[in-house]
Design a protein around this motif. Structure first.
Motif, PDB file in Angstrom:
ATOM      1  N   LEU A 261       0.830  -1.203   0.000  1.00  0.00           N
ATOM      2  CA  LEU A 261       0.000   0.000   0.000  1.00  0.00           C
ATOM      3  C   LEU A 261       0.866   1.255   0.000  1.00  0.00           C
ATOM      4  CD1 LEU A 261      -2.974   0.844   0.021  1.00  0.00           C
ATOM      5  CD2 LEU A 261      -2.818   1.066   2.506  1.00  0.00           C
ATOM      6  N   VAL A 262       1.994   1.217   0.703  1.00  0.00           N
ATOM      7  CA  VAL A 262       2.911   2.364   0.695  1.00  0.00           C
ATOM      8  C   VAL A 262       3.419   2.595  -0.716  1.00  0.00           C
ATOM      9  CG1 VAL A 262       5.063   3.313   1.589  1.00  0.00           C
ATOM     10  CG2 VAL A 262       3.599   1.951   3.093  1.00  0.00           C
ATOM     11  N   TYR A 263       3.809   1.523  -1.390  1.00  0.00           N
ATOM     12  CA  TYR A 263       4.283   1.654  -2.771  1.00  0.00           C
ATOM     13  C   TYR A 263       3.166   2.145  -3.695  1.00  0.00           C
ATOM     14  CZ  TYR A 263       8.829  -0.572  -1.997  1.00  0.00           C
ATOM     15  OH  TYR A 263      10.119  -0.835  -1.600  1.00  0.00           O
ATOM     16  N   LEU A 264       1.946   1.670  -3.464  1.00  0.00           N
ATOM     17  CA  LEU A 264       0.821   2.066  -4.305  1.00  0.00           C
ATOM     18  C   LEU A 264       0.530   3.554  -4.170  1.00  0.00           C
ATOM     19  CD1 LEU A 264      -1.585   1.284  -6.160  1.00  0.00           C
ATOM     20  CD2 LEU A 264      -2.902   0.851  -4.059  1.00  0.00           C
ATOM     21  N   TYR A 265       0.571   4.057  -2.940  1.00  0.00           N
ATOM     22  CA  TYR A 265       0.228   5.465  -2.696  1.00  0.00           C
ATOM     23  C   TYR A 265       1.392   6.409  -2.961  1.00  0.00           C
ATOM     24  CZ  TYR A 265      -4.297   4.456  -0.408  1.00  0.00           C
ATOM     25  OH  TYR A 265      -5.599   4.086  -0.133  1.00  0.00           O
ATOM     26  N   LEU A 266       2.599   5.985  -2.590  1.00  0.00           N
ATOM     27  CA  LEU A 266       3.722   6.931  -2.584  1.00  0.00           C
ATOM     28  C   LEU A 266       4.917   6.481  -3.420  1.00  0.00           C
ATOM     29  CD1 LEU A 266       3.404   7.717   1.206  1.00  0.00           C
ATOM     30  CD2 LEU A 266       2.857   9.279  -0.646  1.00  0.00           C
TER      31      LEU A 266
END
Length: 234
Positions: free
Chosen positions: A49-54
């Motif tokens: 999710l971190v990679y997806l958002y940022l």
């Protein structure tokens, strides 16, 4: 009976949680040692999710720098009292700077210690922040010179140089104020208040500026009073 669905956190809120976790991790670990796993765990989300958002760690670090830079500039600008004497404007701006860096020590550590030591593009982002603050302080000093009636004495280049020196001194003082480990009488580390740090900065900078705007210039061996042409030894 069906499982109770958890309330979905809005993306904007979740991103800020991730950025808060990233600020803390980068400040503590440094850019290279910080891991996306640790940032995700601290934010309470999955690493994908971190990679997806940022996106990547580099993109995340850049986003952190931009967010903390914008917050610092906004704090300084909003702290300045409009329509008052130049010294009060400078004092209030400095107090805003020192209060913000004291209240957000991890953000300040990322900007002052981490971002500027890892080369492009991070150093460029911090340089842009510094340039904006220097330009703002240059405006204040220019207004002070005009208020003192010595625009001709303080050339534009000299005012810019003084602004750079003042910002550099303020950065160094903020670093000292936030990381000092002196032992106080109680045994706890003492950190000076933003008010005290501002007073230190004004005593260092404004007293000298007052003399400069009063026509006095330093030369080896004393001060030259440009109005009378005499050299006042101190």
């Amino acid at each position: 009976m069906g499982a109770v669905k958890s309330k979905r956190v809005p993306r904007a809120v979740r991103e800020q949680q991730m950025l808060d976790a990233a600020v803390l991790t980068f400040a503590r670990r440094g850019y290279r040692a910080a891991s996306m796993d640790e940032i995700a765990e601290l934010a309470g989300v999955s690493k994908p999710l971190v990679y997806l958002y940022l996106n990547s760690k580099e993109d995340l670090f850049n986003t952190v720098i931009r967010r903390e830079s914008a917050a610092l500039v906004a704090a300084v600008r909003s702290a300045v009292e409009p329509g008052v004497a130049a010294d009060r404007q400078l004092c209030s701006g400095l107090k805003g700077f020192f209060a913000h860096t004291a209240e957000h020590p991890y953000g300040w550590a990322v900007l002052h210690q981490q971002a500027r030591t890892h080369g492009e593009p991070f150093a460029r982002e911090v340089a842009a922040l510094r340039a904006e603050i220097v330009a703002f302080i240059t405006e204040l000093l220019g207004a002070a010179a005009k208020e003192a009636g010595c625009v001709g004495e303080l050339a534009e280049r000299e005012v810019a140089g003084l602004a750079h020196a003042l910002v550099g001194a303020a950065e160094s003082l903020a670093e000292w104020a936030n990381v000092r480990t002196d032992e106080g009488a109680s045994g706890d580390p003492e950190h000076p208040s933003a008010k005290d740090t501002t007073a230190t900065m004004m005593n260092f900078a404004w007293m000298g500026l007052n003399q400069l705007m009063g026509g006095e210039r330093w030369v080896p061996g004393g001060l030259v009073d440009h109005e009378s042409g005499s050299c006042a030894r101190r």
